[in-house]
Design an enzyme around this catalytic site. Structure first.
Site: not given
Ligand code: CYT
Length: 285
Positions: A34, A65, A87, A89-90, A117, A221-222, A245, A257
């Site tokens: 991302s 994306h 991902h 989660y999609e 990210a 998440m990836s 972050n 996001h």
């Molecule tokens: N940030 C992110 N958690 C986070 O805090 N980019 C993915 C998952």
């Protein structure tokens, strides 16, 4: 009734389509996370293919994306750059999430630079910092190599096994190269353990405290699924995270996001310079 084609057959069809548009045998795959998609503009003599035009290739539903495969050279190395990924989660299955990585292998890639990210759990990290992934913890509740084992994807006779080693998933050789290049460019590059959750909700502060106790430095998440199948196939992996972050509860603020995407844009130059310089070194084997 006709049986649905297996994963290998579907990946082969995608690889053949890609090869019909770009004949070069590839060496290195690069998956952009991302906010890091602009790196694809570094590819020379580029053939750009929309994911939608590749048979069987899953399409991302996430803003930021863009969904293109960019083939060409960087520093004389034949690369495939994935601008965007899907991902779990999609709602995608493991077969779908890992489809592109399998196809990269069929196109010849024996190396993979995977980027993402991530949220910073380690309090010594700062927003916008890059981290070299040393290892991962897969808490997504599933495994990328789920399903029948298919050794036809393997780079070497030693890979493609049902049960395969993950003790050197993030190549020591490539990590060393990354650290040396980062030092040369004056870019701080600490190492860290990446913990993957399913998402799409960001984590709670209690989860982040728990993950820190478990030994995690980064959360996202990836990546882990791609790395698992890459290792199944014997591909050498370098993983880089951009701390977009600080994870939930580290700072007294909410996570969104847009912030994740903005941080990507801000660090793009540094990221691009580092990865561009790494490509020929990673490929030299
Ligand atoms: N940030 C992110 N958690 C986070 O805090 N980019 C993915 C998952």
């Amino acid at each position: 009734m006709l049986e649905a084609p297996d994963q290998y057959t579907r990946c082969t069809a995608a690889a053949e389509h890609i090869r019909s548009l770009h004949a070069a045998t590839l060496t290195l795959g690069i998956i952009l996370g991302s906010g890091l998609g602009d790196f694809a503009s570094q590819v020379e003599d580029a053939t750009t293919i929309a994911y939608a035009d590749i048979p069987g290739w899953p399409l991302s539903t996430v803003a930021g994306h863009s969904g293109k495969l960019v083939l060409g050279t960087i520093g004389g190395v034949n690369v495939a750059v994935m601008q965007g990924r899907v991902h779990a989660y999609e709602g995608y299955s493991m077969a779908e999430v890992t489809f592109p990585t399998r196809v990269l292998r069929l196109l010849g890639c024996t190396g993979l630079i995977v980027t993402n990210a991530a949220g910073g759990i380690n309090k010594s990290y700062g927003q916008g910092g890059l981290v070299c992934i040393s290892d991962h913890i897969n808490l997504t509740g599933t495994n990328a190599a789920l399903g029948p084992n298919d050794s036809r994807f393997a780079c070497s006779p030693a890979s493609g096994q049902r049960f395969f080693d993950m003790s050197t998933a993030y190549s020591a050789r490539l990590r060393q190269i990354a650290h040396a290049e980062a030092a040369k460019q004056n870019i701080p590059l600490p190492e860290g353990v990446y913990l993957a959750v399913l998402g799409p909700s960001y984590e709670t502060p209690a989860e982040i405290r728990a993950f820190r106790t478990l030994g995690a430095d980064l959360v996202g998440m990836s990546t882990v699924h791609e790395v698992i199948v890459a290792r199944h196939m014997g591909i050498e992996v370098l993983g880089l995270s951009l701390v977009t972050n600080m994870a939930a509860g580290v700072l007294d603020q909410a996570i969104n996001h847009e912030e994740v995407m903005e941080t990507g844009k801000r660090v793009e130059k540094q990221f691009t310079a580092l990865v561009k310089a790494l490509v020929p070194q990673v490929a030299a084997q």
